[in-house]
Design an enzyme around this catalytic site. Structure first.
Site: not given
Length: 317
Positions: A175, A198
């Site tokens: 992420d 994400k």
């Protein structure tokens, strides 16, 4: 290092969360764990007895606040109070895994900031210093008004992969929040980085959106601080393979591994998951796919340096 640490004013105690790691740390320092007992009244109240004198000593208490989180936090708070009332010179809490750290800001209205709450509880109880490893967000250091030494797991994980001599590497953050961590590992391995774009619609649920960076035909190493239900890391691994990565390794500092984590890891495209022992790994979770590394030498060296008033920053290199 000598087999016995020369300064008897340094004492290391362990509570119930990670006894094996505490014993390793004490062994690295060259001492033995202090004598204490942790028991419960019939209604579940925790009782702690320190079974040796610690008057005027610099005490280090090893306790990961992992599952059962609330119980381990209460053990630590009660131990700090006991040490304070027994006239310890300093009370240094060694928290390899700091629980409640994921609630470190108000992301939505009317949410608590539990990382700050726990920091306040520990200081109010009487702790004088904290030694932690890979806090979920580095700014949590600012929630403490006492000195805090924030160690990093990246060097340990990087050294493991360096010894494997893997070809054509790319280090991938699962992420945007983990990019700094991925960059540190990439610098050590002299590799480029990639990022999984994400979206998380709710806690413990993740959706892969896009992959940023060139991963075609490369060996990818996913790095995160915590793997909890393993949804993020397994989704990312499968997406990397689907988008052309040759093989995928994953690593983290804190293996929470709750709920469906083990089934997801077993069924995923992850070739090997490398973890550290900040949280003990139960026997049923010791599978061939998981490789544990010890943080005991790192924490032990930090304790020695803190006690001897030497620089701790050298341990980040």
């Amino acid at each position: 290092m000598a087999s016995t640490y020369k300064d008897s004013s340094l004492k290391v105690f362990s509570l119930n969360s990670n006894q094996a790691l505490a014993e390793e740390i004490a062994s690295h320092i060259g001492t033995t764990l202090g004598k204490c007992s942790v028991s419960e009244f019939s209604d579940g109240e925790i009782q702690i007895n320190i079974e040796e004198s610690i008057r005027g000593c610099d005490v280090y208490v090893v306790q990961s606040t992992c599952s059962p989180v609330n119980k381990h936090i209460m053990e630590l708070l009660i131990m700090i109070d006991a040490l304070k009332r027994a006239s310890a010179k300093s009370i240094n809490i060694v928290i390899p895994y700091f629980g409640y750290a994921r609630q470190d800001r108000k992301a939505r209205a009317r949410e608590p900031i539990t990382a700050k709450l726990v920091a306040n509880l520990l200081e109010t109880a009487g702790a004088t210093r904290a030694i932690t490893l890979d806090l979920h967000a580095p700014q949590i250091q600012g929630f403490f008004d006492m000195p805090i030494d924030h160690l990093q797991g990246v060097p340990i994980l990087s050294d493991y992969f360096k010894k494997m001599q893997l070809d054509d590497l790319v280090v991938v953050s699962p992420d945007h929040g983990g990019v700094t961590r991925a960059r540190r590992m990439a610098d050590r391995l002299k590799a480029p980085i990639g990022i999984i774009d994400k979206r998380r619609p709710r806690p413990n649920v993740a959706e892969v959106m896009n992959i940023v960076g060139n991963i075609e035909g490369k060996t990818a190493i996913l790095i995160d601080d915590i793997i909890d239900t393993a949804g993020t890391i397994t989704l990312a691994a499968n997406a990397l393979i689907e988008n052309g990565a040759k093989e995928v390794y994953a690593c983290c500092t804190h293996p929470v591994l709750s709920g469906p984590a083990m089934e997801r890891i077993q069924a995923s495209k992850i070739k090997e998951l490398v973890i550290t022992n900040t949280i003990p790994l139960p026997e049923e979770k010791k599978i061939d796919k998981i490789t544990p590394l010890s943080v005991a030498p790192l924490i032990g060296e930090a304790i020695i340096r803190v006690h001897e008033m030497q620089s701790v920053s050298i341990l980040f290199d």
